[in-house]
Design an enzyme around this catalytic site. Structure first.
Site, PDB file in Angstrom:
ATOM      1  N   GLU A  82       0.839  -1.213   0.000  1.00 39.69           N
ATOM      2  CA  GLU A  82       0.000   0.000   0.000  1.00 39.69           C
ATOM      3  C   GLU A  82       0.870   1.259   0.000  1.00 39.69           C
ATOM      4  OE1 GLU A  82      -2.969  -0.275  -0.741  1.00 39.69           O
ATOM      5  OE2 GLU A  82      -3.116  -2.429  -0.417  1.00 39.69           O
ATOM      6  N   HIS A 123       1.866   2.335  -3.389  1.00 40.65           N
ATOM      7  CA  HIS A 123       0.925   3.218  -4.095  1.00 40.65           C
ATOM      8  C   HIS A 123       1.153   4.682  -3.708  1.00 40.65           C
ATOM      9  CE1 HIS A 123      -1.255   0.093  -6.053  1.00 40.65           C
ATOM     10  NE2 HIS A 123      -1.693  -0.465  -4.938  1.00 40.65           N
ATOM     11  N   HIS A 125       2.106   7.747  -6.173  1.00 41.33           N
ATOM     12  CA  HIS A 125       1.394   9.024  -6.181  1.00 41.33           C
ATOM     13  C   HIS A 125       2.376  10.187  -6.113  1.00 41.33           C
ATOM     14  CE1 HIS A 125      -2.171  11.540  -4.381  1.00 41.33           C
ATOM     15  NE2 HIS A 125      -1.767  11.965  -5.542  1.00 41.33           N
TER      16      HIS A 125
END
Length: 226
Positions: free
Chosen positions: A100, A103, A107
């Site tokens: 996670e 991600h 970004h």
């Protein structure tokens, strides 16, 4: 065997693959949840270290209820980890947590496929809601113009799922590389990490395959009635 019958069989096979993928991710997660990582890091510890090491000190980590409910919220820039991942120090916990965070790093770096996925999400949200109604209405009333329109909207949903694949694989690759290089796990634990991340990735592959085959089937029916 006709085209439609052949496609139906393939879709059934893909559906069974999806069920197997869901079973595998749960069983693999449970299997490696019982194996403590040698450094004793919890999912929160690993996620916090990984965020800070990549200059994401301002990204918080929040525990959420539910199993495998872990996700990165790009709107609020928050990593949310399910309670078993947040608090436990297992191979599964650190693997999911670091995925996670992968991600969040995407970004920060404006990873192209992630940017594309975010940009088309509002369109996908609308398309996925209206496509089934257009297809059903088109087939019921033999209105092929509605079927064609439904296929266009459904294609957007399929494209979104295909775009999701490199996003997920890239996040997992980032997680594995950082976990090893930064010493979150030992070399002998990498096999377990790979199993957890690969099992999770398989669910996305199966979902994309089902949607793609369904789209091909709709196109075949449309062309046969045109």
């Amino acid at each position: 065997m006709s085209f439609n019958n052949g496609m139906f069989v393939l879709i059934i096979i893909a559906f069974l693959l999806s069920l197997w993928a869901q079973f595998r991710v749960k069983s693999t997660f449970n299997r490696w949840s019982g194996v403590q990582n040698l450094n004793g890091m919890t999912g929160y510890d690993a996620a916090r270290h990984m965020l800070d090491a990549n200059g994401l000190h301002d990204v918080p980590i929040e525990p959420v209820r539910g199993a495998l409910s872990d996700h990165y919220d790009p709107i609020n820039r928050v990593v949310r980890l399910s309670e078993p991942v947040y608090y436990e120090n297992s191979i599964s916990a650190v693997s999911v947590a670091c995925h996670e965070v992968g991600h969040a790093i995407q970004h920060k770096e404006s990873y192209p496929m992630l940017v594309l996925r975010h940009r088309i999400f509002p369109i996908v949200n609308f398309a996925s809601g209206i496509a089934p109604f257009l297809l059903i209405a088109g087939f019921i009333f033999s209105a092929m113009n509605l079927v064609g329109l439904g296929i266009i909207f459904f294609s957007v949903t399929v494209a979104f799922q295909l775009i999701t694949l490199p996003v997920e694989f890239n996040a997992s690759n980032r997680a594995r590389e950082i976990m090893v290089s930064e010493g979150y796990i030992r070399n002998e634990e990498e096999k377990g990490v790979a199993k957890v991340l690969n099992a999770a990735a398989l669910t996305y592959v199966a979902a994309a395959l089902i949607s793609l085959l369904e789209l091909i089937r709709y196109i075949g029916i449309f062309n046969s009635r045109d």
